[in-house]
Every structure is written in C-alpha cells, then in structure tokens.
Design a protein around this motif. Structure first.
Motif, short mmCIF file in Angstrom:
data_model
loop_
_atom_site.label_atom_id
_atom_site.label_comp_id
_atom_site.label_asym_id
_atom_site.label_seq_id
_atom_site.Cartn_x
_atom_site.Cartn_y
_atom_site.Cartn_z
N ILE A 115 0.84 -1.20 0.00
CA ILE A 115 0.00 0.00 0.00
C ILE A 115 0.87 1.25 0.00
O ILE A 115 0.67 2.17 -0.81
CB ILE A 115 -0.93 0.02 1.22
N ASN A 116 1.84 1.31 0.90
CA ASN A 116 2.67 2.50 1.02
C ASN A 116 3.62 2.66 -0.16
O ASN A 116 3.97 3.79 -0.53
CB ASN A 116 3.42 2.47 2.35
N GLU A 117 3.98 1.54 -0.78
CA GLU A 117 4.78 1.61 -2.00
C GLU A 117 3.96 2.25 -3.12
O GLU A 117 4.46 3.10 -3.86
CB GLU A 117 5.21 0.20 -2.40
N LEU A 118 2.68 1.86 -3.23
CA LEU A 118 1.81 2.42 -4.26
C LEU A 118 1.61 3.92 -4.05
O LEU A 118 1.60 4.70 -5.00
CB LEU A 118 0.46 1.70 -4.27
N LYS A 170 3.70 5.92 -2.72
CA LYS A 170 4.96 6.58 -3.02
C LYS A 170 5.24 6.66 -4.52
O LYS A 170 5.68 7.71 -5.02
CB LYS A 170 6.11 5.85 -2.32
N ILE A 171 4.97 5.58 -5.25
CA ILE A 171 5.41 5.52 -6.65
C ILE A 171 4.36 5.97 -7.66
O ILE A 171 4.69 6.18 -8.83
CB ILE A 171 5.88 4.10 -7.03
N THR A 172 3.11 6.12 -7.25
CA THR A 172 2.07 6.51 -8.20
C THR A 172 2.31 7.94 -8.68
O THR A 172 2.38 8.86 -7.87
CB THR A 172 0.67 6.41 -7.56
N PRO A 173 2.45 8.15 -9.99
CA PRO A 173 2.74 9.50 -10.51
C PRO A 173 1.61 10.48 -10.21
O PRO A 173 0.45 10.09 -10.06
CB PRO A 173 2.86 9.26 -12.03
N GLU A 174 1.95 11.74 -10.15
CA GLU A 174 0.96 12.78 -9.87
C GLU A 174 -0.17 12.76 -10.91
O GLU A 174 -1.32 13.07 -10.59
CB GLU A 174 1.62 14.16 -9.86
N ALA A 175 0.16 12.41 -12.14
CA ALA A 175 -0.84 12.41 -13.21
C ALA A 175 -1.84 11.26 -13.07
O ALA A 175 -2.91 11.29 -13.67
CB ALA A 175 -0.16 12.33 -14.57
N ASP A 176 -1.48 10.26 -12.27
CA ASP A 176 -2.34 9.08 -12.10
C ASP A 176 -3.28 9.33 -10.91
O ASP A 176 -3.13 8.76 -9.84
CB ASP A 176 -1.48 7.84 -11.86
N ALA A 177 -4.27 10.17 -11.14
CA ALA A 177 -5.15 10.62 -10.07
C ALA A 177 -6.34 9.69 -9.88
O ALA A 177 -6.63 8.83 -10.73
CB ALA A 177 -5.64 12.03 -10.37
N LYS A 193 -12.09 4.83 -9.50
CA LYS A 193 -10.82 4.13 -9.73
C LYS A 193 -9.75 4.88 -8.95
O LYS A 193 -9.52 6.06 -9.19
CB LYS A 193 -10.48 4.06 -11.22
N ILE A 194 -9.11 4.18 -8.03
CA ILE A 194 -8.18 4.82 -7.12
C ILE A 194 -6.87 5.18 -7.81
O ILE A 194 -6.18 6.10 -7.43
CB ILE A 194 -7.96 3.91 -5.89
N ASN A 195 -6.55 4.43 -8.84
CA ASN A 195 -5.43 4.75 -9.74
C ASN A 195 -5.58 3.88 -10.98
O ASN A 195 -6.57 3.14 -11.11
CB ASN A 195 -4.06 4.56 -9.07
N SER A 196 -4.63 3.95 -11.89
CA SER A 196 -4.77 3.23 -13.15
C SER A 196 -4.67 1.71 -13.00
O SER A 196 -5.00 0.96 -13.92
CB SER A 196 -3.71 3.71 -14.15
N LEU A 197 -4.22 1.24 -11.82
CA LEU A 197 -4.13 -0.19 -11.58
C LEU A 197 -5.45 -0.76 -11.05
O LEU A 197 -5.61 -1.97 -10.93
CB LEU A 197 -3.02 -0.48 -10.55
N THR A 248 -16.95 9.97 -0.71
CA THR A 248 -15.96 11.00 -1.05
C THR A 248 -14.56 10.39 -1.01
O THR A 248 -14.29 9.48 -0.23
CB THR A 248 -16.03 12.18 -0.07
N HIS A 249 -13.69 10.92 -1.86
CA HIS A 249 -12.33 10.39 -1.98
C HIS A 249 -11.33 11.51 -2.15
O HIS A 249 -11.67 12.62 -2.57
CB HIS A 249 -12.24 9.43 -3.18
N VAL A 250 -10.07 11.20 -1.84
CA VAL A 250 -9.00 12.15 -2.11
C VAL A 250 -8.83 12.28 -3.62
O VAL A 250 -9.31 11.44 -4.39
CB VAL A 250 -7.68 11.68 -1.46
N LYS A 251 -8.14 13.31 -4.05
CA LYS A 251 -7.93 13.51 -5.48
C LYS A 251 -6.74 12.70 -6.00
O LYS A 251 -6.66 12.39 -7.19
CB LYS A 251 -7.74 15.00 -5.78
N HIS A 252 -5.82 12.37 -5.09
CA HIS A 252 -4.68 11.51 -5.43
C HIS A 252 -4.32 10.71 -4.19
O HIS A 252 -4.41 11.23 -3.07
CB HIS A 252 -3.49 12.36 -5.89
N ILE A 253 -3.90 9.47 -4.37
CA ILE A 253 -3.65 8.62 -3.21
C ILE A 253 -2.50 9.12 -2.33
O ILE A 253 -2.40 8.73 -1.17
CB ILE A 253 -3.42 7.14 -3.61
#
Length: 275
Positions: A174-177, A179-186, A219-223, A232-237
């Motif tokens: 979870i914490n790796e995702l 950290k590594i998820t790009p800003e554009a992958d909202a 979709k929390i990210n592209s994966l 309600t959700h954050v805009k980026h993880i």
C-alpha cells in the motif's frame, strides 16, 4: 412513502456536488422544499437543489455542518437519502424566523472531518487493490471507513502459510503504491449506465445493482479496475499520507483487515470547525 413524497408527486433530485469536488467545503444552494419535522416540530427538514453534504452510507459517516441564511443558521443534525433526494434535518439557532422555498443559502461543512473521511475511504479502496495485487483471490464484501477502526472485509479465509506475512506485506505494498504513483495518475470518478458499468467491472459487478440505474465508479489509480461507490475520496492517493495495517481478524465466513491512515485525527478534534 416518505413525508416529502406524500407532499409532492415529484421532488427534483439533489445534485451531489461532492461527486465532483471532495474539497469543496462551502457552496451556495437553493431551498427546494422545507417542512417541520414530524418527530420534533421545531426542527426542519430541508431539500436543496444541490448539496455538499455527504449522507451516511457505503461505510462512510455523514458530514457535519450548517445551512446559513443571513444570521439564521440551521445546524444539520442528520441526513437522509430518499430516492435521488437528500434531506437535511436540523434545528435553527433562533426562534421566530424561517428559511423558505426559493431562498439561496450558504452551506458549510466541517472540512477536516470531510478530509479524514475521504482519506479513510480512499485508503480502504487502495487496500483492496494492493491485496489483490499480492495475489490473494478473496473478494471484498464491504468496507467500514469511520475513524473508529476502519476496515475492509473479505470473504473466506487466509491460507495458513500467509497468515503471518499478509499484514506486513500488504502494508508495504500500500505504502509503495502511495509513493510511486505519478501525480498524473489521479483518482477518477465517472457515472456509467448500468450496461457500461457491466462492461467496465465484468464479473466483479455487484449483484445488488440493477438495470436501468446510473452507477458511479471510482478508480483509485490506473491499476484499479474500479468499484461502484457513492462516497468521497482524495484527489490523489498521495493525500492518504500512509497506511498502517492494525490487525487481521476472522469473523465467521469472512475476515476483516483493519487499518489506520497516517497522522490520524480523532473524531473529537474534528467536529466543530466549519464556522
């Protein structure tokens, strides 16, 4: 049939502004209907054309806040969903004055509580994504995203050889995702027809969703394949900050994975700062 439906043949549905912007804590709306509470006549039940108030549901608590018209303030004490309408229940700060149909009013919600709820909710979705990325096949059954012990429930049980390693591996993933998820992958939110939702979710489409309805998929990210959700959700993880897996507990034919988001804020601390 509910009180509002008895009084009018049709009440316009309430536009849920929080679907589009989780971080909007103030908003101008128009009163569509207002009636005395059938339980406590001094209280009022109000329907608006639009709202930023999220009603409890989907494992997420209701927002706290107020509805303001000049110096007249209605403190929202409960929210209720009736069809496509959200009813705001509350009481005035003074007697002898009334809001009325057609009034434009200012809505203000507790921003810190909203942000915490969004972080907890998004963390639950991310936990599910990470869990299945590790190769586990157990399907998620429900989530509880309240501050007092958020968790995600899965069907079945963990294999004996994974019981001791699941929690640390899951927390690491979870914490790796994050950290590594790009800003554009909202985080993304889209409304689908039932037919398009089936195409998007495939076999993971929940059976409680029925044809003829429109379905919001997060979709929390592209994966992430996506999940039907009204919360309600954050805009980026990255806004989650970090996640700690607290425990994994068996409960009958299911098991729950409890978690905590970084820099956890207590409910007591975040209940009165919408003024």
């Amino acid at each position: 049939m509910g009180l509002f439906r008895q009084m009018e043949a049709k009440i316009p549905g309430t536009k849920r502004v929080y679907f589009e912007d989780t971080d909007k804590y103030e908003h101008i709306a128009t009163i569509v209907k207002i009636v005395p509470s059938p339980v406590t006549p001094k209280d009022r039940w109000i329907t608006l054309d639009e709202t930023i108030f999220h009603p409890q549901g989907g494992g997420q608590p209701s927002d706290d806040g107020v509805i303001i018209k000049g110096d007249l303030i209605l403190t929202v004490t409960a929210l209720q969903i009736e069809g496509d309408t959200i009813i705001h229940k509350g009481n005035y700060n003074k007697e002898g004055e009334e809001m009325k149909i057609g009034d434009q009013v200012l809505l203000k919600i507790n921003g810190e509580k909203r942000k915490l709820n969004a972080r907890n909710h998004s963390a639950g979705h991310l936990l599910d994504v990470a869990f299945h990325m590790l190769g586990f096949k157990n399907a998620g059954t429900k989530g509880y995203h309240f501050p007092d012990g958020p968790n995600v429930e899965f069907e079945g049980k963990l294999a004996e050889e994974t019981k001791d390693t699941c929690a640390p591996e899951l927390e690491k993933k979870i914490n790796e995702l994050i950290k590594i998820t790009p800003e554009a992958d909202a985080v993304s939110s889209h409304i689908y027809t039932y037919e398009d939702a089936v195409k998007t979710l495939g076999s993971s489409m929940p059976t409680y969703l029925k044809p003829g309805t429109n379905i919001r998929i997060i979709k929390i990210n592209s994966l992430d394949q996506g999940c039907p959700c009204g919360g309600t959700h954050v805009k980026h993880i990255k806004e989650i900050g970090g996640v700690k897996i607290e425990k994994i507990k068996r409960s009958g034919k299911t098991f729950r994975i409890s978690y905590k988001v970084a820099q956890w804020l207590s409910q007591k601390r975040t209940t009165k700062n919408y003024n």
